[in-house]
Motif scaffolding. Structure first.
Motif, mmCIF file in Angstrom:
data_model
loop_
_atom_site.group_PDB
_atom_site.id
_atom_site.type_symbol
_atom_site.label_atom_id
_atom_site.label_comp_id
_atom_site.label_asym_id
_atom_site.label_seq_id
_atom_site.Cartn_x
_atom_site.Cartn_y
_atom_site.Cartn_z
ATOM 1 N N MET B 1 -21.766 -11.996 21.794
ATOM 2 C CA MET B 1 -22.007 -12.590 22.885
ATOM 3 C C MET B 1 -23.120 -12.886 22.792
ATOM 4 S SD MET B 1 -19.688 -13.625 25.641
ATOM 5 C CE MET B 1 -18.765 -14.740 25.204
ATOM 6 N N THR B 2 -23.801 -14.279 23.457
ATOM 7 C CA THR B 2 -24.645 -14.167 23.841
ATOM 8 C C THR B 2 -24.852 -14.534 25.648
ATOM 9 O OG1 THR B 2 -24.439 -17.028 23.220
ATOM 10 C CG2 THR B 2 -26.397 -14.898 22.117
ATOM 11 N N PRO B 3 -25.822 -14.209 26.137
ATOM 12 C CA PRO B 3 -25.863 -14.077 27.689
ATOM 13 C C PRO B 3 -26.353 -15.912 28.191
ATOM 14 C CG PRO B 3 -27.573 -12.773 27.393
ATOM 15 C CD PRO B 3 -27.107 -13.403 25.638
ATOM 16 N N LEU B 4 -25.347 -16.963 29.225
ATOM 17 C CA LEU B 4 -25.131 -17.843 28.974
ATOM 18 C C LEU B 4 -26.802 -18.338 29.385
ATOM 19 C CD1 LEU B 4 -21.456 -18.119 29.396
ATOM 20 C CD2 LEU B 4 -22.930 -19.303 27.308
ATOM 21 N N PHE B 5 -27.386 -18.153 30.493
ATOM 22 C CA PHE B 5 -27.752 -18.616 31.323
ATOM 23 C C PHE B 5 -30.270 -18.133 30.751
ATOM 24 C CE2 PHE B 5 -25.653 -21.079 33.432
ATOM 25 C CZ PHE B 5 -23.950 -20.358 33.612
ATOM 26 N N VAL B 6 -29.653 -17.284 30.497
ATOM 27 C CA VAL B 6 -31.243 -16.462 29.626
ATOM 28 C C VAL B 6 -31.712 -18.303 29.006
ATOM 29 C CG1 VAL B 6 -31.259 -14.902 29.665
ATOM 30 C CG2 VAL B 6 -30.638 -15.935 27.221
ATOM 31 N N THR B 7 -32.819 -18.135 29.531
ATOM 32 C CA THR B 7 -33.924 -19.806 29.623
ATOM 33 C C THR B 7 -33.712 -20.763 28.226
ATOM 34 O OG1 THR B 7 -35.360 -18.698 29.376
ATOM 35 C CG2 THR B 7 -34.789 -20.537 31.302
ATOM 36 N N ASP B 8 -33.457 -19.845 27.437
ATOM 37 C CA ASP B 8 -33.429 -20.337 25.439
ATOM 38 C C ASP B 8 -31.379 -20.507 25.513
ATOM 39 O OD1 ASP B 8 -33.656 -17.818 25.683
ATOM 40 O OD2 ASP B 8 -34.459 -17.878 23.921
ATOM 41 N N ALA B 9 -31.297 -20.150 25.989
ATOM 42 C CA ALA B 9 -29.248 -19.524 25.625
ATOM 43 C C ALA B 9 -28.584 -21.028 25.851
ATOM 44 C CB ALA B 9 -28.709 -18.070 26.560
ATOM 45 N N PRO B 10 -28.236 -20.971 24.993
ATOM 46 C CA PRO B 10 -27.208 -22.534 24.641
ATOM 47 C C PRO B 10 -26.668 -22.216 26.295
ATOM 48 C CG PRO B 10 -25.695 -20.892 22.695
ATOM 49 C CD PRO B 10 -26.826 -20.880 23.687
ATOM 50 N N VAL B 11 -26.243 -23.269 26.820
ATOM 51 C CA VAL B 11 -25.653 -22.937 28.038
ATOM 52 C C VAL B 11 -23.879 -23.986 28.165
ATOM 53 C CG1 VAL B 11 -27.371 -23.362 29.436
ATOM 54 C CG2 VAL B 11 -26.604 -25.555 29.189
ATOM 55 N N ASN B 12 -24.286 -25.152 27.137
ATOM 56 C CA ASN B 12 -22.590 -26.050 27.146
ATOM 57 C C ASN B 12 -21.836 -25.148 27.086
ATOM 58 O OD1 ASN B 12 -23.297 -24.888 25.082
ATOM 59 N ND2 ASN B 12 -23.355 -27.604 23.949
ATOM 60 N N ALA B 13 -21.782 -23.322 26.455
ATOM 61 C CA ALA B 13 -20.513 -22.413 26.311
ATOM 62 C C ALA B 13 -19.006 -22.598 27.472
ATOM 63 C CB ALA B 13 -20.850 -21.554 25.726
ATOM 64 N N LEU B 14 -20.282 -22.589 28.823
ATOM 65 C CA LEU B 14 -19.376 -22.702 29.699
ATOM 66 C C LEU B 14 -19.344 -23.719 30.536
ATOM 67 C CD1 LEU B 14 -20.468 -19.942 32.594
ATOM 68 C CD2 LEU B 14 -18.500 -19.740 31.290
ATOM 69 N N LYS B 15 -17.754 -25.151 30.299
ATOM 70 C CA LYS B 15 -17.697 -25.918 30.736
ATOM 71 C C LYS B 15 -18.204 -26.626 32.158
ATOM 72 C CE LYS B 15 -12.918 -24.932 30.411
ATOM 73 N NZ LYS B 15 -13.073 -24.116 31.112
ATOM 74 N N ALA B 16 -18.663 -27.124 32.689
ATOM 75 C CA ALA B 16 -19.528 -26.861 33.767
ATOM 76 C C ALA B 16 -18.337 -28.016 34.474
ATOM 77 C CB ALA B 16 -20.768 -26.926 34.389
ATOM 78 N N ALA B 17 -17.634 -28.312 35.951
ATOM 79 C CA ALA B 17 -17.089 -29.647 36.687
ATOM 80 C C ALA B 17 -18.236 -30.284 36.501
ATOM 81 C CB ALA B 17 -16.331 -29.095 37.872
ATOM 82 N N LEU B 18 -18.179 -31.440 37.219
ATOM 83 C CA LEU B 18 -19.631 -32.341 37.315
ATOM 84 C C LEU B 18 -19.602 -31.771 38.696
ATOM 85 C CD1 LEU B 18 -18.919 -36.195 35.671
ATOM 86 C CD2 LEU B 18 -20.748 -34.271 35.225
ATOM 87 N N PRO B 19 -20.432 -31.962 39.772
ATOM 88 C CA PRO B 19 -20.942 -31.454 40.960
ATOM 89 C C PRO B 19 -20.910 -32.541 41.666
ATOM 90 C CG PRO B 19 -23.707 -32.082 39.960
ATOM 91 C CD PRO B 19 -22.229 -32.137 38.908
ATOM 92 N N ALA B 20 -20.176 -32.095 42.901
ATOM 93 C CA ALA B 20 -20.345 -32.749 44.217
ATOM 94 C C ALA B 20 -20.598 -33.508 45.051
ATOM 95 C CB ALA B 20 -18.388 -32.806 44.556
ATOM 96 N N HIS B 21 -20.650 -34.570 45.605
ATOM 97 C CA HIS B 21 -21.342 -35.359 46.566
ATOM 98 C C HIS B 21 -20.503 -35.089 48.277
ATOM 99 C CE1 HIS B 21 -21.379 -39.255 48.700
ATOM 100 N NE2 HIS B 21 -22.405 -38.680 49.179
ATOM 101 N N ILE B 22 -21.075 -34.787 49.179
ATOM 102 C CA ILE B 22 -20.460 -34.105 50.132
ATOM 103 C C ILE B 22 -21.135 -35.151 50.990
ATOM 104 C CG2 ILE B 22 -20.714 -32.098 51.953
ATOM 105 C CD1 ILE B 22 -21.427 -30.822 49.598
ATOM 106 N N GLU B 23 -20.024 -35.543 51.987
ATOM 107 C CA GLU B 23 -20.556 -36.429 52.654
ATOM 108 C C GLU B 23 -20.462 -36.084 54.682
ATOM 109 O OE1 GLU B 23 -22.460 -39.394 53.778
ATOM 110 O OE2 GLU B 23 -22.983 -39.694 51.521
ATOM 111 N N VAL B 24 -20.808 -35.580 55.715
ATOM 112 C CA VAL B 24 -20.973 -35.152 56.556
ATOM 113 C C VAL B 24 -20.810 -36.266 57.894
ATOM 114 C CG1 VAL B 24 -21.439 -33.456 58.490
ATOM 115 C CG2 VAL B 24 -21.315 -33.126 55.914
#
Ligand SMILES: Nc1ncnc2c1ncn2[C@@H]1O[C@H](COP(=O)(O)OP(=O)(O)OP(=O)(O)O)[C@@H](O)[C@H]1O
Ligand SMILES: [Mg+2]
Lengths: 272, 281
Positions: B1-24
């Motif tokens: 298995m390839t490490p996911l976050f080394v710069t040249d590795a594909p990063v789409n293996a971990l499905k990522a939620a869209l970041p959220a917007h915070i209002e205080v």
């Protein structure tokens, strides 16, 4: 670190020296042997206490059971059975109460004052009541042993739950844990070091109480046997019985320690 | 298995939620203390865009943790509102993963069990959990430590586990309260790089509390400096240098000087306040 056998020998020096001194005092006739029998006399009596009573009969005896057919084993089993039964009852009641009192401030406020008054009463003080309520035989003995185990387990369980570091609760809530999950998977394991130290104290107390209870209410067991020996002025058997209690107590404590060390292998600062 | 976050590795293996917007909005927080009140936060307005990396900077006692805890939902503000993607914060939840300075790993669980905990709560199946845990172990270089208990890990390793534990639930927001404050400088740097890589790959919104000016410049898109008692926002500074940032660059040093000035002003207010408290006692 020293090798194990060196340490074992170091630990034996003082006991052996004392035994020799004791034997010398007896052999030289300084003491009345009815009051203080010699170690050799105690040893012989101890061997007779442990040995099977009837000679081996190949026709009807099964060797492994025959070896354990002596009076000592019957007494030891009797005492152990009472300790276990009493402990299960006492700790079995203490655990849910302790968890509830530790987790709920309301429960704590209602029950803690009562607990503080009852706790200092030694189980021995319940002997008259226990005979009045349960008569003679095993029931009063088990009642007393359960009492002896109840308080240490209860107190430690309460303390353990109350001492749970709030950062674990915050981490669990952050990960979406429900109250029930937090209780089962965070509070309970976080409190186990305290609970198990309560268990260890509780078993120790149960073992003390069983000896006393057997002196008053039942007619077998290690406690009964040394009292019986006194009635016959068998001082060698009294001492043999006392050593038996010491060794069995040590065996139980070692066993409980092993179990703790296994259950708490995640815990830092383990002392054994 | 390839490490996911080394710069040249594909990063789409971990499905990522869209970041959220915070209002205080207008957030204040008072604490009752013997003989009065402490105003920890006063009328804080802060808007953190989706995918932004914001550092909260300020001297001890200026209310950084109080603000972070309010966003996490641990301690509601006395006044004001906090929303994440338009939804009001009502309590703690797995959409805002919190990383504590004290790691807060469960010591009775192994590394893998700690990481799996949130997924089990979510009710995922065993096979799915195991696969996700394996991915995270790989990503944070923890595979060899999967069956260790936290007590047998160094501080840096523990914090990796804590990060993996919150990432398991793929939160759109990461809240970090001085997460690297207790680490030695080399471990700290390697975890900072790790975090930047995760952020670049997964696009989380991150609010990161720190005392360290250099750490804030090294990491953040935006640095929010707070005042000491009452806690308000003193300055809000954009950082536009490209990553990885060079601590010796003139731009870095100019920013450092500016921030030092701001933070030292608050630090001396802090010290004067303490002196005054001593003399009035
Ligand atoms: N539970 C509390 N009760 C009373 N006062 C509190 C409480 N929590 C925080 N405070 C006060 O509120 C102020 C802000 O505290 P906070 O912990 O948010 O500061 P901080 O910026 O995180 O400091 P540090 O860098 O030391 O962690 C401080 O003056 C603190 O004394
Ligand atoms: Mg803080």
């Amino acid at each position: 670190m020293k090798r194990n056998w060196v340490r074992a020998i170091e630990g034996l020096i003082v006991p052996i020296a004392l035994l020799l001194f004791w034997q010398a005092v007896c052999s030289l006739g300084f003491v009345d042997p009815r009051k203080l029998p010699s170690p050799i006399a105690v040893g012989l009596r101890w061997a007779a206490y442990i040995a099977p009573e009837a000679p081996f009969d190949a026709a009807k005896d099964f060797a492994p059971t025959w070896i354990f057919s002596g009076e000592f084993f019957r007494d030891a089993m009797g005492s152990l059975w009472r300790v276990i039964a009493g402990f299960v009852v006492g700790a079995g009641l203490a655990l849910p109460f302790g968890l509830a009192m530790g987790a709920s401030d309301t429960m704590y406020r209602y029950l803690n004052p009562l607990l503080q008054v009852l706790r200092p009463i030694p189980p021995i003080a319940y002997i008259p009541l226990s005979i009045l309520w349960f008569g003679l035989g095993n029931p009063p003995a088990i009642f007393l042993i359960a009492l002896g185990a109840f308080f240490p387990v209860l107190i430690n369980t309460i303390a353990g739950v109350r001492a749970v570091d709030s950062i674990y609760l915050r981490a669990a809530r952050n990960l979406g844990a429900s109250q029930m999950t937090i209780f089962r998977r965070v509070i309970l394991p976080a409190a186990t070091p305290y609970i198990l130290s309560g268990v260890r104290i509780g078993i120790g107390t149960a073992f003390i109480v069983v000896i006393v209870a057997e002196m008053i209410a039942v007619n077998n067991g290690l406690g009964f046997r040394i009292l019986e020996a006194r009635e016959y002025f068998w001082s060698d058997k009294i001492i043999a019985g006392m050593f038996s209690i010491g060794f069995i107590g040590l065996a139980i404590d070692t066993l409980v320690n092993r179990l703790n060390a296994h259950l708490l292998r995640w815990h830092r600062g383990l002392d054994s | 298995m390839t490490p996911l976050f080394v710069t040249d590795a594909p990063v789409n293996a971990l499905k990522a939620a869209l970041p959220a917007h915070i209002e205080v909005r207008g957030v204040s927080k008072m604490f009752r203390v013997p003989g009065g009140e402490v105003v920890a936060l006063k009328d804080i307005n802060l808007s953190v865009g989706a995918g932004e990396f914001v550092c909260l900077l300020g001297p001890s006692g200026c209310g950084k943790s109080t603000l972070l805890n309010a966003i996490a939902g641990f301690a509601p503000p006395t006044a004001g509102t906090i929303t994440v993607d338009g939804r009001a914060v009502k309590g703690p939840g797995p959409d805002r993963g919190m990383v504590f300075q004290e790691y807060a790993l469960f010591p009775w669980m192994t590394v893998a069990q700690n990481i799996a905990f949130g997924l089990e709560i979510k009710g995922q199946g065993r096979a799915q959990i195991n696969q996700r845990v394996a991915e995270l172990l790989e990503t944070l270089k923890l595979t060899d430590f999967r069956d260790r208990f936290p007590k047998d890990l160094s501080g840096g390793m523990r914090q990796r586990v804590a990060i993996a534990r919150v990432l398991a639930l793929d939160p759109p927001v990461l809240l970090m309260d001085e997460p690297f404050g207790a680490l030695d400088s080399l471990t700290r740097r390697s975890l900072q790089d790790e975090l930047l890589r995760i952020w670049a790959a997964l696009g989380k919104t991150i609010i990161f509390v720190t005392h360290s000016i250099e750490e804030s410049i090294y990491l953040a898109d935006r640095i929010v400096v707070m005042t000491y008692r009452p806690g308000t926002i003193k300055a809000d500074i954009q950082v536009s240098m490209a990553h990885p940032r060079d601590g010796a660059a003139p731009e870095f040093n100019a920013l450092k000087k500016q921030l030092s000035g701001l933070v030292m002003e608050e630090q001396s207010r802090h010290e004067q306040a303490e002196l005054k408290a001593l003399t009035t006692d």
